[in-house]
Write a protein that holds these residues in place. Structure first.
Motif, PDB file in Angstrom:
ATOM      1  N   ALA A 109       0.882  -1.012  -0.244  1.00 16.56           N
ATOM      2  CA  ALA A 109      -0.173   0.099   0.099  1.00 16.56           C
ATOM      3  C   ALA A 109       0.911   1.497  -0.036  1.00 16.56           C
ATOM      4  O   ALA A 109       2.140   1.035   0.106  1.00 16.56           O
ATOM      5  N   VAL A 110       0.304   2.372  -0.148  1.00 18.86           N
ATOM      6  CA  VAL A 110       1.165   3.678  -0.124  1.00 18.86           C
ATOM      7  C   VAL A 110       0.604   4.660   0.749  1.00 18.86           C
ATOM      8  O   VAL A 110      -0.412   4.929   0.952  1.00 18.86           O
ATOM      9  N   ALA A 111       1.558   5.341   1.445  1.00 19.87           N
ATOM     10  CA  ALA A 111       1.266   6.507   2.152  1.00 19.87           C
ATOM     11  C   ALA A 111       1.637   7.660   1.541  1.00 19.87           C
ATOM     12  O   ALA A 111       2.763   7.857   0.876  1.00 19.87           O
ATOM     13  N   VAL A 112       0.780   8.590   1.666  1.00 19.49           N
ATOM     14  CA  VAL A 112       1.137  10.074   1.136  1.00 19.49           C
ATOM     15  C   VAL A 112       0.888  11.245   2.001  1.00 19.49           C
ATOM     16  O   VAL A 112       0.016  11.202   2.792  1.00 19.49           O
ATOM     17  N   ILE A 113       1.713  12.229   2.122  1.00 18.30           N
ATOM     18  CA  ILE A 113       1.588  13.449   3.075  1.00 18.30           C
ATOM     19  C   ILE A 113       1.468  14.646   2.043  1.00 18.30           C
ATOM     20  O   ILE A 113       2.243  14.808   1.147  1.00 18.30           O
ATOM     21  N   SER A 114       0.389  15.338   2.293  1.00 10.21           N
ATOM     22  CA  SER A 114       0.545  16.577   1.548  1.00 10.21           C
ATOM     23  C   SER A 114       0.053  17.933   2.579  1.00 10.21           C
ATOM     24  O   SER A 114      -0.246  17.518   3.406  1.00 10.21           O
ATOM     25  N   HIS A 115       0.494  19.163   1.741  1.00 12.40           N
ATOM     26  CA  HIS A 115       0.336  20.192   2.603  1.00 12.40           C
ATOM     27  C   HIS A 115      -0.366  21.406   1.850  1.00 12.40           C
ATOM     28  O   HIS A 115      -0.330  21.455   0.686  1.00 12.40           O
ATOM     29  N   ASP A 116      -1.277  22.330   2.392  1.00 11.04           N
ATOM     30  CA  ASP A 116      -1.785  23.533   1.853  1.00 11.04           C
ATOM     31  C   ASP A 116      -0.944  24.420   2.527  1.00 11.04           C
ATOM     32  O   ASP A 116      -1.048  24.519   3.892  1.00 11.04           O
ATOM     33  N   SER A 117      -0.571  25.499   1.780  1.00  5.51           N
ATOM     34  CA  SER A 117       0.262  26.356   2.258  1.00  5.51           C
ATOM     35  C   SER A 117      -0.468  27.734   2.984  1.00  5.51           C
ATOM     36  O   SER A 117       0.019  28.868   2.920  1.00  5.51           O
ATOM     37  N   ASP A 118      -1.928  27.671   3.360  1.00  9.69           N
ATOM     38  CA  ASP A 118      -2.543  28.732   3.945  1.00  9.69           C
ATOM     39  C   ASP A 118      -1.827  29.610   4.836  1.00  9.69           C
ATOM     40  O   ASP A 118      -0.909  28.993   5.586  1.00  9.69           O
ATOM     41  N   ARG A 133      12.829  16.472   6.635  1.00  6.93           N
ATOM     42  CA  ARG A 133      14.263  15.956   6.475  1.00  6.93           C
ATOM     43  C   ARG A 133      14.593  15.065   7.562  1.00  6.93           C
ATOM     44  O   ARG A 133      15.128  13.826   7.507  1.00  6.93           O
ATOM     45  N   GLU A 134      13.833  15.416   8.750  1.00  8.23           N
ATOM     46  CA  GLU A 134      14.172  14.337   9.828  1.00  8.23           C
ATOM     47  C   GLU A 134      13.372  13.076   9.791  1.00  8.23           C
ATOM     48  O   GLU A 134      14.071  12.008  10.165  1.00  8.23           O
ATOM     49  N   VAL A 135      12.526  13.133   9.208  1.00 12.80           N
ATOM     50  CA  VAL A 135      11.796  11.689   9.104  1.00 12.80           C
ATOM     51  C   VAL A 135      12.176  11.107   7.600  1.00 12.80           C
ATOM     52  O   VAL A 135      11.456  10.301   7.305  1.00 12.80           O
ATOM     53  N   ASP A 136      12.893  11.794   6.776  1.00 12.23           N
ATOM     54  CA  ASP A 136      13.172  11.229   5.396  1.00 12.23           C
ATOM     55  C   ASP A 136      12.143  11.019   4.531  1.00 12.23           C
ATOM     56  O   ASP A 136      12.017   9.859   4.154  1.00 12.23           O
ATOM     57  N   ALA A 137      11.391  11.831   4.330  1.00  8.27           N
ATOM     58  CA  ALA A 137       9.983  11.683   3.562  1.00  8.27           C
ATOM     59  C   ALA A 137       9.753  12.746   2.710  1.00  8.27           C
ATOM     60  O   ALA A 137      10.207  13.908   3.008  1.00  8.27           O
ATOM     61  N   ARG A 138       9.285  12.316   1.414  1.00  9.67           N
ATOM     62  CA  ARG A 138       8.987  13.677   0.488  1.00  9.67           C
ATOM     63  C   ARG A 138       7.609  13.732   0.519  1.00  9.67           C
ATOM     64  O   ARG A 138       6.792  12.839   0.896  1.00  9.67           O
ATOM     65  N   GLY A 327       5.258  -1.503   5.920  1.00 11.68           N
ATOM     66  CA  GLY A 327       5.736  -1.847   4.602  1.00 11.68           C
ATOM     67  C   GLY A 327       5.401  -0.947   3.579  1.00 11.68           C
ATOM     68  O   GLY A 327       5.685  -1.133   2.217  1.00 11.68           O
ATOM     69  N   PHE A 328       4.627   0.077   3.851  1.00 12.52           N
ATOM     70  CA  PHE A 328       4.210   1.245   2.820  1.00 12.52           C
ATOM     71  C   PHE A 328       5.050   1.840   1.991  1.00 12.52           C
ATOM     72  O   PHE A 328       6.323   1.867   2.758  1.00 12.52           O
ATOM     73  N   ALA A 329       4.996   2.076   0.723  1.00 14.75           N
ATOM     74  CA  ALA A 329       5.962   2.808   0.142  1.00 14.75           C
ATOM     75  C   ALA A 329       5.335   4.395   0.583  1.00 14.75           C
ATOM     76  O   ALA A 329       4.151   4.557   0.694  1.00 14.75           O
ATOM     77  N   LEU A 330       6.536   5.233   0.934  1.00 14.65           N
ATOM     78  CA  LEU A 330       5.998   6.820   1.031  1.00 14.65           C
ATOM     79  C   LEU A 330       6.201   7.511  -0.214  1.00 14.65           C
ATOM     80  O   LEU A 330       7.276   7.870  -0.494  1.00 14.65           O
ATOM     81  N   TRP A 331       4.996   7.989  -1.006  1.00 11.05           N
ATOM     82  CA  TRP A 331       5.225   8.368  -2.282  1.00 11.05           C
ATOM     83  C   TRP A 331       4.535   9.875  -2.220  1.00 11.05           C
ATOM     84  O   TRP A 331       3.684  10.228  -1.449  1.00 11.05           O
ATOM     85  N   THR A 332       4.821  10.611  -3.227  1.00 11.56           N
ATOM     86  CA  THR A 332       4.109  11.977  -3.480  1.00 11.56           C
ATOM     87  C   THR A 332       2.949  11.655  -4.224  1.00 11.56           C
ATOM     88  O   THR A 332       2.894  10.501  -5.054  1.00 11.56           O
ATOM     89  N   VAL A 333       2.028  12.560  -4.274  1.00  9.78           N
ATOM     90  CA  VAL A 333       0.938  12.499  -5.107  1.00  9.78           C
ATOM     91  C   VAL A 333       1.150  12.075  -6.554  1.00  9.78           C
ATOM     92  O   VAL A 333       0.575  11.330  -7.140  1.00  9.78           O
ATOM     93  N   ASP A 334       2.108  12.899  -7.020  1.00  4.72           N
ATOM     94  CA  ASP A 334       2.512  12.776  -8.593  1.00  4.72           C
ATOM     95  C   ASP A 334       3.026  11.377  -8.758  1.00  4.72           C
ATOM     96  O   ASP A 334       3.033  10.854  -9.864  1.00  4.72           O
TER      97      ASP A 334
END
Ligand SMILES: [Zn+2]
Length: 404
Positions: A109-118, A133-138, A327-334
């Motif tokens: 499965a895949v995990a995605v983190i996104s942000h909104d710049s409000d 950088r600390e958690v080594d994720a994009r 075991g998830f992949a950490l991916w970006t939305v793209d």
């Protein structure tokens, strides 16, 4: 029916899936708030969650700390039932029905983190960059006009994050729900961030109107995915639209029920551990549901709240750790978008004499997995087999183009 059969279900399966995923109708007015006050969607703003097929009482579960969430991926379950039935009637006729895995080999499965710049302050972006950088994720950064400084964009790009649009159609903040506003904001982002391509969009406030306008505007501006379909209120988080899978939304009859060329990748929650929202007791149930459905666990965290609240930063750490542990992949939305499009470009031409699938495709994605259902007896597994959709399937990993 001659040598075939007519399979009848007394449920409109496909219609139910669409109503769950895209809403029980177009959004022309406010939806009804939950009577217990926990989902006040009747707020004078038109949003994705103003048309929701879920029941506020029957479709939510509560965590040990009292957080209520929509817990059931009904659309994914209906899709599974349809596929399961297709495989079963195919096997009963002595035929094979091979299918592709949801994700590349080794990724459950895949995990995605996104942000909104409000609010758009550079220090909020800096805090977020530091945490990532600390958690080594994009992650995936949705930018609201007027956005960050160009130095910040350079850092975001250098760290490999996605830069996307956060379309503002909120009248009280100077936004507008129309084609021209969407086009102007897309142009603003390309110029401001120095990018040729905007891969994805998420609407500010989850603003949404009508049925397919947003997807048409994405198509017109070359935006390949959208993330607007998620909860706007504390009480309607989780599987609010019945799916954790990416999908191409369908148009209404005015456009001939075509599929939009925009991949919808909805989100589960906003800002876990924000003092006015919900706590991180939701991380485990969300990841477990998504793992079981082999979908995408998409968590939204605003940079401003990452900057302001240590508990929110802690929730990001918990999401990343929980996803990695499973075991998830950490991916970006793209990355989800590119994989899904590549996967759908593959077709299974047949199986050779040894039973191995033969694939055809422009660009075969790396480590594509094909399952060939061989038996309805789920106790009959051996080394190369896995149970998928309730059937014993022989598993083939195709590493390069036409090596099959
Ligand atoms: Zn926003």
């Amino acid at each position: 029916m001659g040598r075939g059969t007519f399979e009848r279900w007394s449920i409109d399966i496909v219609g139910s899936i669409v109503a769950l995923q895209q809403g029980s109708g177009p959004v022309y007015d406010d939806g009804a708030s939950a009577p217990d006050g926990s989902i006040p969607v009747q707020d004078g703003l038109l949003k994705a969650d103003d048309r929701c097929a879920m029941d506020w009482e029957y479709d939510r579960l509560t965590t040990a700390t009292g957080m209520k969430y929509y817990a059931y991926p009904y659309a994914d379950w209906w899709r599974t039932e349809l596929i399961r039935h297709l495989i079963s009637i195919t096997l009963s006729k002595g035929k094979l029905l091979p299918f592709l895995s949801f994700w590349p080999a080794g990724i459950p499965a895949v995990a995605v983190i996104s942000h909104d710049s409000d609010i758009n302050k550079d220090e909020h972006a800096a805090a977020t960059l530091q945490l990532l950088r600390e958690v080594d994720a994009r992650s995936t950064w949705c930018m609201l006009e007027p956005g960050y400084s160009s130095a910040t964009y350079d850092e975001v790009k250098a760290d490999g994050h996605d830069l996307c649009l956060h379309y503002n159609a909120l009248d009280m903040e100077g936004g507008k729900w129309d084609e021209e506003a969407f086009r102007n904001q897309s142009k603003w982002l390309r110029d401001a961030a120095g990018i040729d391509r905007i891969s994805s969009n998420k609407n500010h406030y989850t603003r949404f109107e009508g049925w397919g306008e947003l997807y048409r505007w994405c198509e017109q501006n070359g935006i390949e995915s959208d993330q607007t379909r998620g909860p706007s209120k504390k009480g309607n988080i989780g599987l609010i639209f019945g799916t954790c899978h990416p999908y191409f939304p369908v148009s209404d009859f005015m456009e001939g029920n075509r599929s939009y060329d925009v991949l919808e990748i909805g989100f589960l929650s906003q800002d876990l551990n924000h003092p006015e929202l919900y706590d991180s007791s939701l991380v485990d149930p969300f990841l477990n549901i998504v793992r079981e459905s082999e979908g995408v666990a998409h968590f939204l965290f605003h940079q401003v709240h990452i900057y302001n609240f240590e508990p929110v930063r802690q929730a990001v750490r918990e999401v990343v750790a929980g996803a990695r542990q499973r075991g998830f992949a950490l991916w970006t939305v793209d990355e989800v978008n590119q994989w899904e499009r590549a996967r759908r470009s593959v077709s299974i031409a047949g199986v050779d004499e040894s039973g191995r699938p033969v694939l055809e495709g422009e660009e075969l994605p790396q480590a594509t997995v094909v399952y060939v259902p061989v038996s309805a007896d789920s106790s009959a597994t051996d080394g190369d087999c896995e149970i998928k959709f309730g059937f014993v399937c022989r598993k083939y990993t195709i590493c390069e183009r036409n090596d099959g």
